[in-house]
Design a protein around this motif. Structure first.
Motif, PDB file in Angstrom:
ATOM      1  N   PHE A  75      -0.359   6.436  -6.945  1.00 35.33           N
ATOM      2  CA  PHE A  75      -1.407   7.398  -6.595  1.00 35.33           C
ATOM      3  C   PHE A  75      -0.880   8.826  -6.482  1.00 35.33           C
ATOM      4  CE2 PHE A  75      -3.154   3.406  -4.642  1.00 35.33           C
ATOM      5  CZ  PHE A  75      -4.108   3.217  -5.613  1.00 35.33           C
ATOM      6  N   LYS A  76       0.246   9.012  -5.816  1.00 35.62           N
ATOM      7  CA  LYS A  76       0.806  10.355  -5.648  1.00 35.62           C
ATOM      8  C   LYS A  76       1.182  10.985  -6.987  1.00 35.62           C
ATOM      9  CE  LYS A  76       4.433  12.869  -3.221  1.00 35.62           C
ATOM     10  NZ  LYS A  76       5.673  12.735  -2.450  1.00 35.62           N
ATOM     11  N   ASN A  97       5.985   1.603 -11.575  1.00 34.33           N
ATOM     12  CA  ASN A  97       5.960   0.979 -10.256  1.00 34.33           C
ATOM     13  C   ASN A  97       7.349   0.421  -9.979  1.00 34.33           C
ATOM     14  OD1 ASN A  97       5.599  -0.486  -7.936  1.00 34.33           O
ATOM     15  ND2 ASN A  97       3.616  -1.293  -8.548  1.00 34.33           N
ATOM     16  N   MET A 139       0.830  -1.207   0.000  1.00 31.85           N
ATOM     17  CA  MET A 139       0.000   0.000   0.000  1.00 31.85           C
ATOM     18  C   MET A 139       0.869   1.264   0.000  1.00 31.85           C
ATOM     19  SD  MET A 139      -3.056  -1.178   2.604  1.00 31.85           S
ATOM     20  CE  MET A 139      -3.304   0.463   3.172  1.00 31.85           C
ATOM     21  N   ILE A 140       1.945   1.248   0.769  1.00 28.70           N
ATOM     22  CA  ILE A 140       2.856   2.397   0.811  1.00 28.70           C
ATOM     23  C   ILE A 140       3.515   2.585  -0.552  1.00 28.70           C
ATOM     24  CG2 ILE A 140       5.028   3.246   1.802  1.00 28.70           C
ATOM     25  CD1 ILE A 140       4.101   1.869   4.449  1.00 28.70           C
ATOM     26  N   VAL A 194      -4.239  -2.170  -8.410  1.00 29.48           N
ATOM     27  CA  VAL A 194      -4.066  -0.815  -8.943  1.00 29.48           C
ATOM     28  C   VAL A 194      -3.851  -0.879 -10.448  1.00 29.48           C
ATOM     29  CG1 VAL A 194      -3.120   0.159  -6.817  1.00 29.48           C
ATOM     30  CG2 VAL A 194      -1.582  -0.831  -8.500  1.00 29.48           C
ATOM     31  N   ARG A 199      -2.077  12.057  -8.718  1.00 37.43           N
ATOM     32  CA  ARG A 199      -2.674  13.253  -8.115  1.00 37.43           C
ATOM     33  C   ARG A 199      -1.889  14.517  -8.469  1.00 37.43           C
ATOM     34  NH1 ARG A 199      -2.953  10.116  -3.533  1.00 37.43           N
ATOM     35  NH2 ARG A 199      -1.201  11.235  -2.636  1.00 37.43           N
ATOM     36  N   ASP A 223       2.338   1.582  -3.503  1.00 34.64           N
ATOM     37  CA  ASP A 223       1.313   2.044  -4.446  1.00 34.64           C
ATOM     38  C   ASP A 223       1.073   3.534  -4.292  1.00 34.64           C
ATOM     39  OD1 ASP A 223       1.058  -0.530  -5.388  1.00 34.64           O
ATOM     40  OD2 ASP A 223      -0.800  -0.947  -4.286  1.00 34.64           O
ATOM     41  N   GLU A 224       1.015   4.003  -3.053  1.00 30.49           N
ATOM     42  CA  GLU A 224       0.811   5.429  -2.800  1.00 30.49           C
ATOM     43  C   GLU A 224       1.977   6.241  -3.357  1.00 30.49           C
ATOM     44  OE1 GLU A 224      -0.254   9.196  -1.738  1.00 30.49           O
ATOM     45  OE2 GLU A 224      -1.537   7.441  -1.827  1.00 30.49           O
ATOM     46  N   GLN A 225       3.189   5.803  -3.076  1.00 27.79           N
ATOM     47  CA  GLN A 225       4.368   6.557  -3.487  1.00 27.79           C
ATOM     48  C   GLN A 225       4.583   6.554  -4.993  1.00 27.79           C
ATOM     49  OE1 GLN A 225       7.984   5.240  -1.653  1.00 27.79           O
ATOM     50  NE2 GLN A 225       9.247   6.735  -2.717  1.00 27.79           N
TER      51      GLN A 225
END
Length: 135
Positions: free
Chosen positions: A46-47, A118, A38-39, A92, A50, A41-43
């Motif tokens: 998703f980030k 990724n 999850m970390i 994702v 955004r 994927d966010e880094q």
């Protein structure tokens, strides 16, 4: 007879403790791996999406290879970049195969693809947005 019952109960208790301990350790490892994913994927996905820092490519789909019994992933190229569409269990990114009403239906489509790298998966490109002429 009392001795045998006592040994059996002790064995059962030990087996239960070992089984519970293994289950607890397995759950903790699974939880840590999911948290780590999850970390990441966010880094990496998703980030950048955004913050509008993802990469973008526009062109015509070529070398489309649908999922089949011998091909686990769907793949295609756009402007020389190879994209792999993972199975639908991917958490994702785009993961809709052509036969499951996916956007990419074959060679010759004009598309614009927004993607992120990724780095946890060896710099695999994760599709975060697909635009086609039909939209």
């Amino acid at each position: 007879a009392l001795f045998i019952v006592s040994v059996y109960i002790h064995y059962f208790s030990f087996t239960w403790e070992v089984s519970f301990g293994l289950a607890a350790v397995s759950f903790m490892l699974w939880s840590l791996l999911n948290l780590f994913q999850m970390i990441a994927d966010e880094q990496y996905i998703f980030k950048p999406y955004r913050e509008h820092t993802c990469e973008e490519v526009e062109g015509v789909v070529s070398n489309f290879l649908p999922k089949s019994r011998t091909n686990a992933n769907e793949s295609f190229e756009v402007s020389g970049l190879l994209f792999l569409v993972p199975n639908a269990s991917s958490k994702v990114g785009y993961s809709m195969f052509m036969r499951k009403n996916g956007v990419i239906s074959g060679d010759g489509q004009n598309v614009r693809i927004t993607y992120a790298f990724n780095k946890m998966l060896g710099n695999d490109m994760v599709i975060v947005k697909i635009e086609t002429e039909q939209q």
